[in-house]
Design an enzyme around this catalytic site. Sequence first.
Site, PDB file in Angstrom:
ATOM      1  N   PHE A 113      -4.474  -1.066  -6.389  1.00 16.60           N
ATOM      2  CA  PHE A 113      -4.573  -1.957  -5.260  1.00 16.60           C
ATOM      3  C   PHE A 113      -3.824  -1.120  -3.938  1.00 16.60           C
ATOM      4  CE2 PHE A 113      -0.180  -3.027  -6.081  1.00 16.60           C
ATOM      5  CZ  PHE A 113       0.338  -3.121  -4.871  1.00 16.60           C
ATOM      6  N   LYS A 114      -3.062  -0.109  -4.367  1.00 16.99           N
ATOM      7  CA  LYS A 114      -2.249   0.637  -3.579  1.00 16.99           C
ATOM      8  C   LYS A 114      -3.147   1.712  -2.639  1.00 16.99           C
ATOM      9  CE  LYS A 114       1.867  -0.113  -6.102  1.00 16.99           C
ATOM     10  NZ  LYS A 114       3.306   0.640  -6.665  1.00 16.99           N
ATOM     11  N   ASP A 115      -4.374   1.848  -3.010  1.00 18.14           N
ATOM     12  CA  ASP A 115      -5.253   2.604  -2.285  1.00 18.14           C
ATOM     13  C   ASP A 115      -5.568   2.161  -0.967  1.00 18.14           C
ATOM     14  OD1 ASP A 115      -5.766   4.918  -4.458  1.00 18.14           O
ATOM     15  OD2 ASP A 115      -7.095   3.371  -5.390  1.00 18.14           O
TER      16      ASP A 115
END
Length: 269
Positions: A113-115
Amino acid sequence: MKYISSRGLESGLTFEQVLFSGYAKDGGLYFPENIPKLSKETLNEWKNLSYPDIVKNVMGMFIGEEDIPQEDLGKLIKKAFKSFKDENEPIQIAKLKNGLNVAELFNGPTLAFKDLALGVVGQLYEYFLEKAQKHMTVLIGTSGDTGSAAINAVRGLKWVDVVVLLPTGRCTQIQELQMTTVLDDNIHCFGVDGSSDDLDVPIKAVFADHEYTANHNLCSINSINWARILVQIGHYFYCYFQMAKNVGDPVEVVIPTGACGNIASGCRL
């Protein structure tokens, strides 16, 4: 928009200053001096926007034209999502039984999700550094997903190098390979003994030395970085609009998280 430290000893900072900072000099975190309040009319205008456009509108409330003109902001956000499965809708909503829905945040290049946030932060770094003709080194400690997402966000950028410390043998195989097989000249990975908590100790010590940090142009891209929190605010707007039939309808959000960066983004609403 200006920024302050959560402990109150710093104020009047610009978005650019906060972007390139980790912890505040007094040990606190950076937040905006005030939180804009949106009218119901504005929310209705946003309801049918794509995720990138929502992110642009959210960020535009906290970044003045003097920092980044709106046209430039839109371009760098669009560029940040180019590597997603669907650059216009990076977040997919899976609709399950009994009114349960899951926001799928794993459609980026490293499946984390950090993308979503780090891709934008990488473009922000390059934008300001290119204008200043200045080089910056990003120092990261990771348990896995932050490192690979940050590496992907800045790999190949001219004005940014990234140094990643990862705990040897404690990341998943795919995460370790995502970090250690990147051959771009600006990526530097080091395996260290101990846990991710152990490797945070020297990193915090480095950023506590403000003179050393300034002399070597060091910054952090970890969850304490305000720009990451700012991008993630867009998650909640987008998911709310997807779930609520009408603006004002209640939507309950459950957040699986090990830290509070994502929750901090949600509580800004």
